[in-house]
Every structure is written in C-alpha cells, then in structure tokens.
Scaffold this motif. Sequence first.
Motif, PDB file in Angstrom:
ATOM      1  N   PRO A 141      58.913  42.327 -41.498  1.00 49.24           N
ATOM      2  CA  PRO A 141      59.374  40.960 -41.246  1.00 49.24           C
ATOM      3  C   PRO A 141      58.223  39.991 -41.000  1.00 49.24           C
ATOM      4  O   PRO A 141      58.320  38.802 -41.302  1.00 49.24           O
ATOM      5  N   GLY A 142      57.118  40.519 -40.466  1.00 47.97           N
ATOM      6  CA  GLY A 142      55.949  39.664 -40.257  1.00 47.97           C
ATOM      7  C   GLY A 142      55.329  39.186 -41.558  1.00 47.97           C
ATOM      8  O   GLY A 142      54.759  38.096 -41.624  1.00 47.97           O
ATOM      9  N   GLY A 143      55.441  40.003 -42.605  1.00 46.98           N
ATOM     10  CA  GLY A 143      54.867  39.635 -43.897  1.00 46.98           C
ATOM     11  C   GLY A 143      55.805  38.890 -44.821  1.00 46.98           C
ATOM     12  O   GLY A 143      55.380  38.313 -45.825  1.00 46.98           O
ATOM     13  N   LEU A 144      57.094  38.870 -44.494  1.00 49.47           N
ATOM     14  CA  LEU A 144      58.098  38.281 -45.382  1.00 49.47           C
ATOM     15  C   LEU A 144      58.100  36.750 -45.473  1.00 49.47           C
ATOM     16  O   LEU A 144      58.481  36.212 -46.521  1.00 49.47           O
ATOM     17  N   PRO A 145      57.733  35.992 -44.442  1.00 48.50           N
ATOM     18  CA  PRO A 145      57.881  34.536 -44.515  1.00 48.50           C
ATOM     19  C   PRO A 145      57.302  33.858 -45.759  1.00 48.50           C
ATOM     20  O   PRO A 145      58.004  33.049 -46.380  1.00 48.50           O
ATOM     21  N   PRO A 146      56.051  34.128 -46.180  1.00 51.65           N
ATOM     22  CA  PRO A 146      55.583  33.448 -47.395  1.00 51.65           C
ATOM     23  C   PRO A 146      56.357  33.877 -48.640  1.00 51.65           C
ATOM     24  O   PRO A 146      56.545  33.080 -49.569  1.00 51.65           O
ATOM     25  N   PHE A 147      56.827  35.120 -48.648  1.00 53.33           N
ATOM     26  CA  PHE A 147      57.648  35.591 -49.764  1.00 53.33           C
ATOM     27  C   PHE A 147      58.993  34.872 -49.773  1.00 53.33           C
ATOM     28  O   PHE A 147      59.510  34.493 -50.830  1.00 53.33           O
ATOM     29  N   ILE A 148      59.563  34.657 -48.580  1.00 52.43           N
ATOM     30  CA  ILE A 148      60.823  33.922 -48.472  1.00 52.43           C
ATOM     31  C   ILE A 148      60.638  32.497 -49.002  1.00 52.43           C
ATOM     32  O   ILE A 148      61.485  31.978 -49.733  1.00 52.43           O
ATOM     33  N   GLY A 149      59.516  31.872 -48.643  1.00 56.10           N
ATOM     34  CA  GLY A 149      59.230  30.531 -49.161  1.00 56.10           C
ATOM     35  C   GLY A 149      59.098  30.527 -50.672  1.00 56.10           C
ATOM     36  O   GLY A 149      59.592  29.621 -51.354  1.00 56.10           O
ATOM     37  N   TRP A 150      58.432  31.544 -51.203  1.00 54.43           N
ATOM     38  CA  TRP A 150      58.271  31.672 -52.657  1.00 54.43           C
ATOM     39  C   TRP A 150      59.633  31.830 -53.330  1.00 54.43           C
ATOM     40  O   TRP A 150      59.916  31.184 -54.352  1.00 54.43           O
ATOM     41  N   VAL A 151      60.477  32.686 -52.774  1.00 56.36           N
ATOM     42  CA  VAL A 151      61.813  32.910 -53.338  1.00 56.36           C
ATOM     43  C   VAL A 151      62.668  31.651 -53.221  1.00 56.36           C
ATOM     44  O   VAL A 151      63.462  31.342 -54.124  1.00 56.36           O
ATOM     45  N   ALA A 152      62.499  30.897 -52.141  1.00 59.90           N
ATOM     46  CA  ALA A 152      63.217  29.628 -52.005  1.00 59.90           C
ATOM     47  C   ALA A 152      62.857  28.670 -53.141  1.00 59.90           C
ATOM     48  O   ALA A 152      63.700  27.895 -53.601  1.00 59.90           O
TER      49      ALA A 152
END
Length: 287
Positions: A141-152
């Motif tokens: 979960p610590g590494g997911l935020p930039p990936f979540i932004g990319w997917v957004a």
Amino acid sequence: MTKARAYFQLIKFRLALTVAFSSAIGYLLGAQAFDWGRALLVMVGGLAVTGSANTINQIYEIDLDKLMKRTAKRPLPLGILSVSEAWVFAVVLGGAGLAMLAYFFNPLAAALSLISLILYGFIYTPLKQISPICVFVGAIPGGLPPFIGWVAATNALVGAESAGGWILFGIQFMWQFPHFWAIAWVLDDDYRAAGFKMLPSPGRKDLRTAFQIMTYTLLLIPLSLLPLQFGMAGKTSALIAVVCGVLFLMQTFYLMRTCTKKAAMRIMFGSFLYLPIVQIALVLDKL
C-alpha cells in the motif's frame, strides 16, 4: 485538545499528504496533458483514503499506543475521541475518498485505493506484532499511490499503457524498506515496548540489518533509471535520480560502519528528501 483537532490528528496529515502527493505525481506523469486541477482532485481523494487507513491503524493500536512515548498523547489513547467516533470518521472519510476517485476518474483507481486501505488497515497493522514480514506487506500500500494516480489518468492496469505506473510503484515500493527500517531502528525502544517486530529478522540493530538497508537502497538506483528507458522522462531527471540515489546509498555505508542511531536518523531524513525530489524531477522533466 478540541474534538476537531483530534479528528485532524487521526488523519496523520503530514504522512497522508506525502502519500497523496505521490498519487498526484503519478497522475501528472500518466496524463496526456498537464491538468493541475485534476491532479489536485486525485490528491484530495488519496488524502481522504489515506486518512481513513491511518485512523483504522490507530483504532487497532489504541492500547499499544498507550505504551509508546511518541503515541501516548494521540486522541484515542487520551480518550478525547471514542472508538465508535473514530470508526464513523474512518468509514465516512474513506467512503468519500473512494467515491471521488470513482466518480471523477475511474472505478479501477478507486478499487486500487480500497485494496491499499485494506492492506494497510487490516493486514499490515496486526502483522506488526507478529512478524517482520509486515514491512513487505506495508510496502505494497505504501508503493501504490503513484500507481493509483497513473491509473486515474490512464484507466489501464495491464499492457503497455500501464508500464509507467508499475515503474513508479516499483520505485516507491523499494524505497519503503530503507525508509521504514531506518525509522524502526531510531524508534526501536518504543516499538519493542509495544511488541512491534519491524526490523528484519532477527530484529537487531546490527550489521545484518544495516546491510539489508544498504541492499534495498542500492536497488533504487537502477530502478530510478527505468523512466528514462521507457520514455517517461528525459536524461535530466535520470541524472538527478542517480545523484540522489548515490547520496542516499552513502548514508547506508555510514550505518554499516557505525550501527548507530545517529546514522539511522540520517537515513530516515534522507529518505524523506529522496522520494519527492526524484518524483518532482520526473514531472519537471516532462514539462
């Protein structure tokens, strides 16, 4: 302390803002054109979901927080807020953040955020008292935020269009290990009082732990070159990432040589500087 301030403290605003900032970075790097307004929306949604996860973490650790000096004065141990009030706050805040991401962007970004919340609040948190594997679980979960932004920005989880997101995840995932182990080294007395097993097995502040911190820091250097390799950014950000990576790595050599709290603190503060500098450099290089 007023209740309004107590609710604000549950969010762990500075930590949540750091996490949300990296989701905005991911959005800006994944979007076809810069849209600062939508990047801010991603950031607000991420801030809400992260604040919810942080609140759940404190609900589960209320009795443990009473045992640690740095957490004993949090709102729940002090009784300023009840557990029921904290649960309502966590559900409303998390629900609002997930709804924002689903409505303004796409359900895939919201689903990833929900997975991140569950991993942090309900799996990583109890694992902290069971096994050092908690750091690996927490790094997801610590590494997911930039990936979540990319997917957004892209609505892509697999395929060529998602490659940049996975690279951003890989960098932030790997960064978690020296970051959290340095914190665990510095706060070892408090963590031991609460029964937390954060340092890598066998859990000692020794050369073996320092070597592992160095190893994961070293791996950041080739990982940070992948954005250049995949055309996400140019040579300037790659150079900045390498320089920052080498400086970061040098701090770990100092820890290996001395195995002191002072050296661990230097890594901890260095880690707080490394990630935003590298991420901002990637965005500026794309401008």
